[in-house]
Enzyme design. Structure first.
Site, PDB file in Angstrom:
ATOM      1  N   HIS A   1      -2.170   7.527   4.726  1.00 25.20           N
ATOM      2  CA  HIS A   1      -1.341   6.496   5.372  1.00 25.20           C
ATOM      3  C   HIS A   1       0.115   6.458   4.466  1.00 25.20           C
ATOM      4  CE1 HIS A   1      -0.351   1.747   5.667  1.00 25.20           C
ATOM      5  NE2 HIS A   1      -0.261   2.845   6.671  1.00 25.20           N
TER       6      HIS A   1
ATOM      7  N   CYS B   1       0.915  -1.673   0.191  1.00 21.96           N
ATOM      8  CA  CYS B   1       0.073  -0.032   0.407  1.00 21.96           C
ATOM      9  C   CYS B   1       0.850   1.306  -0.141  1.00 21.96           C
ATOM     10  CB  CYS B   1      -1.038  -0.351   0.759  1.00 21.96           C
ATOM     11  SG  CYS B   1      -1.483   2.032   2.290  1.00 21.96           S
TER      12      CYS B   1
END
Length: 177
Positions: free
Chosen positions: A127, A77
């Site tokens: 993130h 990710c």
């Protein structure tokens, strides 16, 4: 998505105008970019899913440009998000894991859009902040809803957080809106 990003960066850097078929004026296209973790090629109706129902995305696909080939710069990710925001290979920049950050010195996709007169908005999973990283508002996004440091919220069921969760509610969605 990476091909789209590279093409957009090249076009934006040259300040390319787009001619719309509905008028005789030159205008900038609206750009909506979705980055979804763990979304497979056949998970959307517009790409052939017979199982998942995605009517809103399917409708967007019918009305706009869709891309049938893409490359993810990394299977994880954070590195893939870093690559999308900067146009750089994450491995060359030392971005390998979920603990990596997007340094303020990096020029992002949003900053290039702003340079070319776009208004920018970020919604969802950021993130990329880590301990010393930056938030979307520091990387060219005028508005940020739910973009925070965490890879996942304490809970998706407002107002109930996991028992003992140390994370606060999702940034920008503290009231569950």
């Amino acid at each position: 998505m990476r091909v789209l990003f590279v093409l957009l960066v090249l076009q934006l850097g040259m300040k390319v105008n787009v001619y719309t078929q509905t008028s005789n004026n030159f205008s900038k296209p609206n750009i909506i970019l979705f980055l979804v973790d763990d979304l497979g090629t056949k998970d959307l109706g517009c790409y052939g899913s017979q199982f998942y129902q995605t009517p809103n995305i399917d409708e967007l696909s019918k009305q706009n440009i869709t891309f049938r080939q893409a490359y993810s710069a990394h299977p994880r990710c954070v590195p893939s998000r870093y690559a999308l925001q900067t146009g750089k290979y994450p491995a060359r920049s030392g971005i390998f894991s979920g603990e990596s950050v997007l340094p303020l010195k990096e020029t992002t996709f949003a900053e290039l859009l702003q340079y070319n007169g776009y208004q920018t908005f970020f919604c969802g999973k950021w993130h990329l902040a880590g301990k010393n990283g930056s938030m979307p508002e520091q990387q060219g996004y005028e508005i940020n809803v739910a973009g925070g440091k965490a890879g996942a919220p304490a809970s998706y069921f407002y107002p109930f957080n996991k028992e003992g969760a140390r994370e606060k509610p999702i940034d920008g969605l503290e009231e569950g809106n």
